[in-house]
Design a protein around this motif. Structure first.
Motif, PDB file in Angstrom:
ATOM      1  N   ILE A 168       0.829  -1.208   0.000  1.00  0.00           N
ATOM      2  CA  ILE A 168       0.000   0.000   0.000  1.00  0.00           C
ATOM      3  C   ILE A 168       0.861   1.255   0.000  1.00  0.00           C
ATOM      4  O   ILE A 168       0.527   2.251  -0.635  1.00  0.00           O
ATOM      5  N   GLU A 169       1.996   1.195   0.695  1.00  0.00           N
ATOM      6  CA  GLU A 169       2.897   2.353   0.743  1.00  0.00           C
ATOM      7  C   GLU A 169       3.439   2.660  -0.647  1.00  0.00           C
ATOM      8  O   GLU A 169       3.529   3.824  -1.051  1.00  0.00           O
ATOM      9  N   GLU A 170       3.788   1.630  -1.401  1.00  0.00           N
ATOM     10  CA  GLU A 170       4.301   1.834  -2.756  1.00  0.00           C
ATOM     11  C   GLU A 170       3.205   2.398  -3.669  1.00  0.00           C
ATOM     12  O   GLU A 170       3.463   3.281  -4.484  1.00  0.00           O
ATOM     13  N   ARG A 171       2.013   1.910  -3.492  1.00  0.00           N
ATOM     14  CA  ARG A 171       0.901   2.405  -4.298  1.00  0.00           C
ATOM     15  C   ARG A 171       0.593   3.862  -3.995  1.00  0.00           C
ATOM     16  O   ARG A 171       0.345   4.657  -4.896  1.00  0.00           O
ATOM     17  N   VAL A 172       0.605   4.224  -2.705  1.00  0.00           N
ATOM     18  CA  VAL A 172       0.346   5.616  -2.318  1.00  0.00           C
ATOM     19  C   VAL A 172       1.449   6.521  -2.851  1.00  0.00           C
ATOM     20  O   VAL A 172       1.181   7.601  -3.370  1.00  0.00           O
ATOM     21  N   THR A 173       2.692   6.083  -2.763  1.00  0.00           N
ATOM     22  CA  THR A 173       3.811   6.872  -3.277  1.00  0.00           C
ATOM     23  C   THR A 173       3.656   7.109  -4.778  1.00  0.00           C
ATOM     24  O   THR A 173       3.848   8.226  -5.269  1.00  0.00           O
ATOM     25  N   LEU A 174       3.293   6.074  -5.499  1.00  0.00           N
ATOM     26  CA  LEU A 174       3.086   6.206  -6.939  1.00  0.00           C
ATOM     27  C   LEU A 174       1.945   7.170  -7.252  1.00  0.00           C
ATOM     28  O   LEU A 174       2.064   8.037  -8.141  1.00  0.00           O
ATOM     29  N   LEU A 175       0.856   7.072  -6.518  1.00  0.00           N
ATOM     30  CA  LEU A 175      -0.267   7.992  -6.714  1.00  0.00           C
ATOM     31  C   LEU A 175       0.119   9.435  -6.411  1.00  0.00           C
ATOM     32  O   LEU A 175      -0.280  10.358  -7.127  1.00  0.00           O
ATOM     33  N   GLU A 176       0.877   9.643  -5.366  1.00  0.00           N
ATOM     34  CA  GLU A 176       1.323  11.001  -5.026  1.00  0.00           C
ATOM     35  C   GLU A 176       2.191  11.569  -6.132  1.00  0.00           C
ATOM     36  O   GLU A 176       2.079  12.750  -6.492  1.00  0.00           O
TER      37      GLU A 176
END
Length: 74
Positions: free
Chosen positions: A5-13
């Motif tokens: 989830i952290e990687e996904r949030v970073t990518l979205l940001e």
């Protein structure tokens, strides 16, 4: 593809930062002021305004358009 989830949030940001910088407008006026003059010299706009005015006038009862002091009971 990111797994956590952290990687996904970073990518979205990162994507959101990119989108925000691409869509920045140099014009700081409010959107409605940016639209002033959009229909200048447009005959279809003028026709639409005239049709709207005629419609509004047709909605007013006759007794409201009579001159003050005119006897409308006759």
């Amino acid at each position: 593809m990111p797994q956590t989830i952290e990687e996904r949030v970073t990518l979205l940001e990162q994507e959101m930062r990119k989108v925000k910088t691409q869509n920045k407008s140099k014009d700081t006026r409010p959107w409605w002021e940016q639209r002033f003059g959009a229909f200048k010299d447009d005959p279809l706009y003028d026709e639409a305004m005239k049709a709207g005015e005629e419609y509004r006038k047709a909605q007013v009862p006759d007794y409201m358009t009579e001159e003050p002091g005119t006897d409308v009971s006759a």
